[in-house]
Design a protein around this motif. Structure first.
Motif, PDB file in Angstrom:
ATOM      1  N   HIS B  95     -49.078  83.411 -29.098  1.00 13.68           N
ATOM      2  CA  HIS B  95     -50.536  83.220 -29.071  1.00 13.68           C
ATOM      3  C   HIS B  95     -50.977  82.676 -27.722  1.00 13.68           C
ATOM      4  O   HIS B  95     -51.665  81.663 -27.637  1.00 13.68           O
ATOM      5  N   ALA B  96     -50.559  83.336 -26.653  1.00 16.54           N
ATOM      6  CA  ALA B  96     -50.811  82.841 -25.305  1.00 16.54           C
ATOM      7  C   ALA B  96     -52.164  83.273 -24.746  1.00 16.54           C
ATOM      8  O   ALA B  96     -52.393  83.170 -23.551  1.00 16.54           O
ATOM      9  N   LEU B  97     -53.024  83.767 -25.609  1.00 12.27           N
ATOM     10  CA  LEU B  97     -54.370  84.078 -25.160  1.00 12.27           C
ATOM     11  C   LEU B  97     -55.322  84.038 -26.340  1.00 12.27           C
ATOM     12  O   LEU B  97     -54.923  84.204 -27.489  1.00 12.27           O
ATOM     13  N   GLN B  98     -56.571  83.776 -26.007  1.00 12.05           N
ATOM     14  CA  GLN B  98     -57.606  83.938 -27.029  1.00 12.05           C
ATOM     15  C   GLN B  98     -58.603  84.964 -26.533  1.00 12.05           C
ATOM     16  O   GLN B  98     -58.562  86.105 -26.956  1.00 12.05           O
ATOM     17  N   CYS B  99     -59.433  84.586 -25.545  1.00 17.60           N
ATOM     18  CA  CYS B  99     -60.435  85.552 -25.084  1.00 17.60           C
ATOM     19  C   CYS B  99     -59.826  86.596 -24.155  1.00 17.60           C
ATOM     20  O   CYS B  99     -60.366  87.672 -24.005  1.00 17.60           O
ATOM     21  N   GLY B 100     -58.717  86.261 -23.502  1.00 17.26           N
ATOM     22  CA  GLY B 100     -58.034  87.242 -22.669  1.00 17.26           C
ATOM     23  C   GLY B 100     -58.545  87.350 -21.250  1.00 17.26           C
ATOM     24  O   GLY B 100     -58.025  88.142 -20.478  1.00 17.26           O
ATOM     25  N   TYR B 101     -59.552  86.553 -20.897  1.00 20.92           N
ATOM     26  CA  TYR B 101     -60.127  86.712 -19.559  1.00 20.92           C
ATOM     27  C   TYR B 101     -59.120  86.373 -18.463  1.00 20.92           C
ATOM     28  O   TYR B 101     -59.032  87.052 -17.460  1.00 20.92           O
ATOM     29  N   CYS B 102     -58.354  85.317 -18.676  1.00 23.09           N
ATOM     30  CA  CYS B 102     -57.405  84.888 -17.646  1.00 23.09           C
ATOM     31  C   CYS B 102     -56.114  85.687 -17.688  1.00 23.09           C
ATOM     32  O   CYS B 102     -55.289  85.589 -16.779  1.00 23.09           O
ATOM     33  N   THR B 103     -55.912  86.447 -18.770  1.00 22.63           N
ATOM     34  CA  THR B 103     -54.596  87.019 -19.044  1.00 22.63           C
ATOM     35  C   THR B 103     -54.066  87.970 -17.960  1.00 22.63           C
ATOM     36  O   THR B 103     -52.892  87.871 -17.595  1.00 22.63           O
ATOM     37  N   PRO B 104     -54.881  88.891 -17.402  1.00 19.51           N
ATOM     38  CA  PRO B 104     -54.317  89.759 -16.359  1.00 19.51           C
ATOM     39  C   PRO B 104     -53.746  88.960 -15.184  1.00 19.51           C
ATOM     40  O   PRO B 104     -52.621  89.205 -14.745  1.00 19.51           O
TER      41      PRO B 104
END
Lengths: 278, 395
Positions: B95-104
């Motif tokens: 669960h290393a993301l929620q909104c995903g904005y920072c993920t890339p």
């Protein structure tokens, strides 16, 4: 958050870059890795008419050891030093400093010459290289001149660079086998600009000490003969002899009125001394 | 405007842009590679981190013009990357993301840590990721994900990247401009090579990201249906939205598939190969295609198996539809909607096939694009049926 429009030139060599800079009459800005200038352009704090990109100039990408010193071209990046792609005459001191500058993505483009040119008091190299006794060579169409780091940094974002002049190289003396190195900084968040920097090069065998108190919102305090901070002489027991009261007084004399700020600076300097002695 | 030539995700790109255009705006606005996110736009948040000549950089404070000749890899270019694939699985698991904005940006930085620091402990990972801000997770899942990938690779004795992944000195991406660019070249506005011609035999097997199982029955014996499935042109005519662009051969069928999901329309042009096994009355179609407009690409596979029903008088057609979508269209993260679309396409296909085999001419809708209105009316009809069913159940 977009820069104002600017013209862009990519000179093919250093002479061409210096000619462009001279012809611009102060309306141009040199860019290398752009890790300090980029944010300022994006924030429109800087709106030059012309950007001269020197990042491709191979003359500024050298790293040679000669005559007991390391000569680094201005374009050597923090990551180049961190990874050991450049020779190290400081026995790991520069590598450790480089590895803790900002973030890896910034270190992959940010250059040592650019960081010095920017002369941000909170940046690492102006303090670390002053403690290591480094010098730098500046070049313009008129020729070159060499000066110490402490002479180069005049104030916050103010350097000795004159119009038409750029940083060409940095000369780092070999750290002697008996010299101890300590470097500490305080950042509220890892990787951000420091709020206090302490850098010490102490040689108990030679009884010498260079001490730098940096990130004080102006040019760092550089004590080339810092025996006074250690009870008047440098010996093997310098850690025990470190006098926080003197350090505090030095800061007060430099105009730092805030007791809390002085306390932080003294604390960080003490950590650097302890690291050197460890 | 300046003409900028560089390589993005292994494709040569030559476009005109202003010198002030940052690399992030360049890939987002001109190449539709919107996986690179812009947060702070002054080098602090890390959302825009991309690979430049193989190492992470901030694309918001790196100007595209300064990357002349360099190799850029955005998150889209890391789809097949081994480490990133491991990281994606770990991010999902932890669960290393929620909104995903920072993920890339987080993935690009995490990949760099994994490659450079095989001995990193939690503290070093946290320091290494300190230039990528996340406001959802509190970092716990992210750190765990990265740590698990580092540990897994250490267990497999994978050596770290030598020399930090760089050979020369100086800023990443610098010094790649052609030594003497005689005069400015005319601006060309074709970001993607005009048409990626797919070399014969290059339709490779793949593992689909999504697999949908569908089925229908036909009132014809299995042998007849299997023979029908050998008629590629006939089958293509029954597939909604499909048209062939050249005479088909089993090893290579070239064509076009038009798909529409609500306001989203795509036209995948590509090729497929057909395999069949008469012994088991089964077969499969493997294809690849690209949609030029959205810079999206798909790999698809349809496996079918025919089973006798009613003592061999009728056939159960069991379908397994697998696909992987990359590019802009892959951002439609609604597998449920796609499953529904597939279900209706298969139903249309079955009806067309039945008509074709019974000798009834295809209706006007058969090879038409699926419109949003038919979806709406289908949904409404299904809802009414449900309501009526509930009533009758209650009464």
């Amino acid at each position: 958050m977009k820069p104002a429009p600017f013209a862009y030139e990519r000179p093919r060599d250093l002479d061409a870059a210096l000619s462009m800079l001279a012809a611009s009459n102060g309306s141009a800005k040199i860019i290398a890795g752009g890790q300090s200038l980029g944010p300022m352009l994006n924030l429109r704090l800087v709106q030059p008419e012309l950007i001269i990109d020197i990042s491709g100039l191979t003359e500024l990408k050298r790293a040679d050891v000669s005559g007991g010193e390391l000569v680094l071209g201005a374009l050597v990046t923090h990551a180049d030093i961190e990874d050991g792609r450049t020779a190290d005459v400081t026995r790991g001191a520069m590598r450790a400093v480089a590895a803790n500058i900002a973030y890896r993505a910034v270190r992959n483009r940010g250059t040592i010459g650019g960081s010095l040119s920017h002369a941000d008091p909170a940046a690492d190299w102006i303090s670390a290289l002053a403690a290591l006794g480094a010098r730098m060579t500046l070049r313009s169409c008129a020729g070159a001149r060499t000066m110490t780091i402490e002479a180069f940094v005049v104030g916050a974002l103010e350097s000795a660079l004159q119009a038409g002049e750029i940083v060409e190289s940095i000369h780092v003396p070999t750290r002697s086998a008996s010299a101890h190195w300590g470097y500490a900084k305080s950042c509220r968040k890892t990787g951000e600009f420091a709020h206090a920097i302490g850098a010490v090069l102490i040689d108990p065998a030679a009884a010498t000490a260079r001490v730098v108190i940096g990130a004080i919102d102006t040019a760092p305090i550089v004590l080339t003969d810092a025996a006074g901070l250690f009870g008047g002489r440098i010996a093997a027991d310098y850690k025990e002899r470190f006098d926080a009261g003197i350090a505090d007084a030095v800061l007060a004399k430099a105009g730092i009125d805030d007791v809390v700020q002085r306390h932080i600076h003294v604390g960080v300097l003490k950590r650097a001394v302890q690291e050197a002695a460890a | 405007m300046t003409t900028i030539a560089l390589n993005v995700n292994k494709q040569a790109v030559e476009l005109s842009a202003e010198p002030r255009t940052c690399l992030a705006d360049f890939v987002r606005d001109k190449l539709d590679l919107t996986g690179t996110h812009l947060g702070c736009e002054h080098g602090v948040c890390g959302a825009c981190t991309v690979l430049l000549d193989g190492v992470p950089v901030r694309s918001c404070i790196t100007y595209a013009v300064a990357c002349e000749g360099a190799d850029i890899t955005t998150i889209e270019g890391l789809d097949e990357d081994e480490v990133t694939t491991e990281l994606r699985a770990a991010f999902t698991r932890e669960h290393a993301l929620q909104c995903g904005y920072c993920t890339p940006g987080m993935l690009v930085s995490a990949r760099d840590l994994v490659l450079r620091l095989p001995d990193a402990d939690e503290r070093r990972i946290r320091v290494g990721l300190s230039g990528n801000l996340c406001r959802c997770t509190g970092y716990v899942g992210i750190v765990r994900a990265v740590q698990s990938v580092i540990e897994a690779r250490r267990a497999r004795s994978i050596a770290p990247l030598t020399n930090g992944g760089r050979t020369g000195l100086g800023p990443a991406g610098s010094g790649r401009a052609a030594a003497d660019r005689s005069e400015p070249q005319p601006a060309r506005q074709s970001p993607v090579p005009a048409r990626e011609s797919i070399a014969p035999g290059s339709i490779a097997d793949f593992t689909p990201a999504t697999v949908l199982d569908q089925g229908f029955t036909l009132a014809h014996p299995p042998a007849k249906v299997f023979a029908m499935f050998d008629d590629v042109a006939g089958i293509a005519a029954c597939l909604p939205g499909v048209s062939l662009t050249s005479p088909p051969r089993p090893e290579r069928v070239e064509g076009l598939i038009r798909v529409r999901l609500g306001p989203i329309a795509a036209s995948f042009e590509g090729a497929a190969r057909v395999e069949r096994d008469p012994a088991t009355l089964s077969g499969r179609i493997v294809g690849i295609g690209t949609d030029q407009r959205s810079h999206s690409a798909t790999q698809g596979e349809i496996r079918y198996c025919l089973l006798p029903l009613e003592g061999g008088a009728a056939t159960a057609v069991e379908l397994s539809i697998g696909y992987t979508l990359t590019g802009t269209l892959a951002q439609v993260g609604r597998p449920g909607l796609v499953r529904d679309l597939a279900r209706r396409l298969v139903a249309d296909f079955a009806a067309n096939l039945d008509r074709h085999m019974s000798g009834v001419p295809s209706g006007p809708k058969t090879s038409a694009e699926l419109s949003v209105w038919s979806i709406v009316s289908d949904v409404l009809r299904a809802r009414i049926a449900r309501v009526l069913g509930r009533r009758s159940g209650a009464g």
